[in-house]
Design an enzyme around this catalytic site. Structure first.
Site, PDB file in Angstrom:
ATOM      1  N   GLY A 136      56.908 111.147  79.267  1.00  0.00           N
ATOM      2  CA  GLY A 136      56.974 112.278  78.509  1.00  0.00           C
ATOM      3  C   GLY A 136      57.879 112.018  77.279  1.00  0.00           C
ATOM      4  O   GLY A 136      59.018 111.606  77.297  1.00  0.00           O
ATOM      5  N   THR A 167      65.273 111.201  79.805  1.00  0.00           N
ATOM      6  CA  THR A 167      64.408 112.181  80.393  1.00  0.00           C
ATOM      7  C   THR A 167      65.056 113.348  80.296  1.00  0.00           C
ATOM      8  O   THR A 167      66.306 113.638  80.573  1.00  0.00           O
ATOM      9  CB  THR A 167      63.899 111.929  81.825  1.00  0.00           C
ATOM     10  OG1 THR A 167      63.582 113.043  82.410  1.00  0.00           O
ATOM     11  CG2 THR A 167      65.176 111.580  82.687  1.00  0.00           C
ATOM     12  N   ILE A 168      64.267 114.465  80.163  1.00  0.00           N
ATOM     13  CA  ILE A 168      65.154 115.955  79.852  1.00  0.00           C
ATOM     14  C   ILE A 168      65.393 116.403  81.244  1.00  0.00           C
ATOM     15  O   ILE A 168      66.262 117.209  81.663  1.00  0.00           O
ATOM     16  CB  ILE A 168      64.192 117.044  79.406  1.00  0.00           C
ATOM     17  CG1 ILE A 168      62.680 117.317  80.089  1.00  0.00           C
ATOM     18  CG2 ILE A 168      63.716 116.793  77.808  1.00  0.00           C
ATOM     19  CD1 ILE A 168      61.716 118.640  79.862  1.00  0.00           C
ATOM     20  N   ASP A 169      64.801 115.741  82.350  1.00  0.00           N
ATOM     21  CA  ASP A 169      64.952 115.937  83.827  1.00  0.00           C
ATOM     22  C   ASP A 169      66.245 115.706  84.259  1.00  0.00           C
ATOM     23  O   ASP A 169      66.745 116.196  85.438  1.00  0.00           O
ATOM     24  CB  ASP A 169      63.664 115.426  84.739  1.00  0.00           C
ATOM     25  CG  ASP A 169      62.486 116.112  84.409  1.00  0.00           C
ATOM     26  OD1 ASP A 169      62.392 117.040  83.563  1.00  0.00           O
ATOM     27  OD2 ASP A 169      61.630 115.409  85.103  1.00  0.00           O
ATOM     28  N   MET A 178      61.313 123.070  83.433  1.00  0.00           N
ATOM     29  CA  MET A 178      60.543 121.728  83.761  1.00  0.00           C
ATOM     30  C   MET A 178      61.600 121.132  84.785  1.00  0.00           C
ATOM     31  O   MET A 178      63.005 121.575  85.122  1.00  0.00           O
ATOM     32  CB  MET A 178      60.348 121.031  82.781  1.00  0.00           C
ATOM     33  CG  MET A 178      58.920 121.238  82.047  1.00  0.00           C
ATOM     34  SD  MET A 178      58.871 119.989  80.675  1.00  0.00           S
ATOM     35  CE  MET A 178      57.077 120.374  80.666  1.00  0.00           C
ATOM     36  N   GLY A 179      61.206 120.034  85.242  1.00  0.00           N
ATOM     37  CA  GLY A 179      62.069 119.352  86.346  1.00  0.00           C
ATOM     38  C   GLY A 179      61.121 118.966  87.350  1.00  0.00           C
ATOM     39  O   GLY A 179      60.748 119.468  88.159  1.00  0.00           O
ATOM     40  N   ARG A 184      57.918 140.081  85.840  1.00  0.00           N
ATOM     41  CA  ARG A 184      57.152 139.343  84.796  1.00  0.00           C
ATOM     42  C   ARG A 184      57.678 137.829  84.923  1.00  0.00           C
ATOM     43  O   ARG A 184      58.568 137.557  85.320  1.00  0.00           O
ATOM     44  CB  ARG A 184      57.194 139.809  83.205  1.00  0.00           C
ATOM     45  CG  ARG A 184      57.015 141.187  82.999  1.00  0.00           C
ATOM     46  CD  ARG A 184      55.381 141.193  82.944  1.00  0.00           C
ATOM     47  NE  ARG A 184      54.950 142.656  82.364  1.00  0.00           N
ATOM     48  CZ  ARG A 184      54.863 143.573  83.186  1.00  0.00           C
ATOM     49  NH1 ARG A 184      55.015 143.824  84.289  1.00  0.00           N
ATOM     50  NH2 ARG A 184      54.324 145.017  82.487  1.00  0.00           N
ATOM     51  N   HIS A 234      56.292 122.947  77.562  1.00  0.00           N
ATOM     52  CA  HIS A 234      56.513 121.851  76.650  1.00  0.00           C
ATOM     53  C   HIS A 234      57.500 122.146  75.366  1.00  0.00           C
ATOM     54  O   HIS A 234      58.130 121.514  74.807  1.00  0.00           O
ATOM     55  CB  HIS A 234      55.457 121.190  76.149  1.00  0.00           C
ATOM     56  CG  HIS A 234      54.489 120.464  77.258  1.00  0.00           C
ATOM     57  ND1 HIS A 234      53.798 121.225  78.166  1.00  0.00           N
ATOM     58  CD2 HIS A 234      54.574 119.088  77.873  1.00  0.00           C
ATOM     59  CE1 HIS A 234      53.319 120.358  79.263  1.00  0.00           C
ATOM     60  NE2 HIS A 234      54.010 119.164  78.911  1.00  0.00           N
ATOM     61  N   ARG A 262      60.590 120.309  75.510  1.00  0.00           N
ATOM     62  CA  ARG A 262      60.907 118.956  75.101  1.00  0.00           C
ATOM     63  C   ARG A 262      60.702 118.876  73.605  1.00  0.00           C
ATOM     64  O   ARG A 262      60.967 117.678  73.034  1.00  0.00           O
ATOM     65  CB  ARG A 262      59.709 118.039  75.707  1.00  0.00           C
ATOM     66  CG  ARG A 262      59.977 117.914  77.243  1.00  0.00           C
ATOM     67  CD  ARG A 262      59.158 116.760  77.755  1.00  0.00           C
ATOM     68  NE  ARG A 262      57.764 116.575  77.188  1.00  0.00           N
ATOM     69  CZ  ARG A 262      56.792 116.094  78.069  1.00  0.00           C
ATOM     70  NH1 ARG A 262      56.711 116.294  79.136  1.00  0.00           N
ATOM     71  NH2 ARG A 262      55.713 115.798  77.301  1.00  0.00           N
TER      72      ARG A 262
HETATM   73  O1  F6P Z   1      59.654 114.099  83.219  1.00  0.00           O
HETATM   74  C1  F6P Z   1      59.686 114.947  82.315  1.00  0.00           C
HETATM   75  C2  F6P Z   1      58.647 116.127  82.181  1.00  0.00           C
HETATM   76  O2  F6P Z   1      58.701 117.065  81.094  1.00  0.00           O
HETATM   77  C3  F6P Z   1      58.659 116.860  83.657  1.00  0.00           C
HETATM   78  O3  F6P Z   1      59.836 117.641  83.647  1.00  0.00           O
HETATM   79  C4  F6P Z   1      57.391 117.629  83.526  1.00  0.00           C
HETATM   80  O4  F6P Z   1      56.989 117.909  84.995  1.00  0.00           O
HETATM   81  C5  F6P Z   1      56.453 116.736  83.059  1.00  0.00           C
HETATM   82  O5  F6P Z   1      57.333 115.645  82.224  1.00  0.00           O
HETATM   83  C6  F6P Z   1      55.267 117.054  82.003  1.00  0.00           C
HETATM   84  O6  F6P Z   1      54.345 116.113  81.956  1.00  0.00           O
HETATM   85  P1  F6P Z   1      53.226 116.281  80.880  1.00  0.00           P
HETATM   86  O7  F6P Z   1      53.832 116.015  79.390  1.00  0.00           O
HETATM   87  O8  F6P Z   1      52.411 115.153  81.266  1.00  0.00           O
HETATM   88  O9  F6P Z   1      52.641 117.429  80.870  1.00  0.00           O
END
Ligand code: F6P
Length: 340
Positions: free
Chosen positions: A10, A124-126, A168-169, A264, A270, A273
């Site tokens: 990603g 990785t953002i994770d 995310m994560g 809600r 995304h 990111r």
């Molecule tokens: O690994 C980074 C990440 O942004 C995760 O947090 C997320 O689950 C995944 O990639 C999303 O992937 P894609 O860009 O394929 O939707």
């Protein structure tokens, strides 16, 4: 020497800052730097492009990756031979692979099995790569999520609502815990320390009993809700698309039904990111890029640049990809001190 650079997995804010740093330092040392398009796919299909002064100009604040990226796994595709052949055919002497557990897992294996001259940079953002304190991109994601939580507070308060925020994560709750602490979340649900939906509802009820009419709940996309099936397609590394499971929406439905409070959901997706990296990520990515270029110059392959405290060090790729770095109990305790 001709040095190749690829970005895989990603995308992540700070990738371009790494590319710039690798290219600048390597060029200073007399090496030629070549960009490899779209992660490992670029070596499978021989997609190369120059990375000279013109190409790397203006990269520091730019999000995404100028090289493109993909989740290509040459081991899954059975194309490792093509990777080795195209690497040699292009006259490359070293590779800098910028990626997370998947991209670097391939790098570690190529190095172990073929002595492939590769150096890794942890992206990785994770923030779930072990052997480094932080990956670049994480700070930007936490910043974006914290800002979103701040904004959700004012609308939640105005409407007396429970707001569920899905962040995310893939396997770990780093983004949820850090942005939840920074944004003052009232409950945080993560895969490593899973509290039940009923416990989350109790926290929300307790808060409302002491006079607060709104709550913010942060949930990590990897949190498992009872009865939730993974039906989406898997990528070449065997990962399901978690955003499609809709954990946030399901959790919001459960909380609304069990507590009776209007609820809600916001799925940040995304957005976390995209865009420009924070200053901290630009600096970290730059330091990692310089270290990777140094490791290449010194011929120290099979290593990954890493952050230990304030120092940039190097660790083995094998060690870095052996296991994921999960959120430790004491970090979750910090978050829990403010639940309810
Ligand atoms: O690994 C980074 C990440 O942004 C995760 O947090 C997320 O689950 C995944 O990639 C999303 O992937 P894609 O860009 O394929 O939707």
């Amino acid at each position: 020497m001709k040095v190749g650079v690829l970005t895989g997995g990603g995308d992540c804010p700070g990738l371009n800052a790494v590319i710039r740093a690798v290219a600048r330092r390597s060029a200073e040392r007399g090496h030629e730097v070549v960009g490899i398009r779209e992660g490992w796919l670029g070596l499978v299909e021989a997609m190369f492009e120059p990375l000279g002064p013109r190409e790397i100009s203006g990269l520091l604040p730019r999000g995404g990756t100028i090289l493109g990226t993909s989740r290509t796994n040459p081991y899954k595709l059975g194309t490792v031979d093509a990777v080795l052949r195209n690497f040699e055919g292009e006259g490359l002497g070293a590779l800098v692979a910028v990626g997370g557990e998947d991209t670097l897992g391939v790098a570690a294996r190529l190095h172990a099995e073929h002595g492939f001259p590769v150096v890794g940079v942890p992206k990785t953002i994770d923030n779930d790569l072990s052997a480094t304190d932080y990956t670049f991109g994480f700070d930007t994601a936490v910043f974006i999520c914290t800002e979103a939580i701040d904004r959700l507070h004012t609308t939640a308060e105005s409407h007396n609502r429970v707001m569920v925020v899905e962040v995310m994560g893939r396997h770990t709750g780093w983004i949820a815990v850090m942005s939840g602490i920074a944004g003052g979340a009232d409950v945080i649900l993560i895969p490593e320390h899973p509290i039940s939906v009923e416990e989350a509802c109790d926290d929300i009820r307790r808060r409302h009993e002491r006079g607060k009419d709104f709550s913010i709940v942060v949930v990590s996309e990897g949190y498992e809700l009872e009865g939730m099936a993974d039906e989406s397609e898997v990528d070449q590394f065997g990962h399901v698309r978690l955003s499609e499971r809709g954990v946030g929406a399901r959790l919001a439905g459960e909380i609304g039904a069990r507590t009776g409070y209007e609820t809600r959901v916001t799925v940040l997706g995304h957005v976390q990111r995209g865009g420009s990296p924070t200053p901290r990520d630009r600096v970290l990515a730059t330091r990692y890029g310089l270290k990777a270029a140094d490791l290449v110059h010194e011929g120290r392959f099979g290593r990954m640049a890493a952050l230990h405290g304030d120092a940039i060090v190097d660790v083995s790729l094998e060690e870095a990809t052996r296991e994921l770095k999960t959120v430790p109990e004491d970090w979750y305790e910090v978050a829990k001190a403010f639940f309810g």
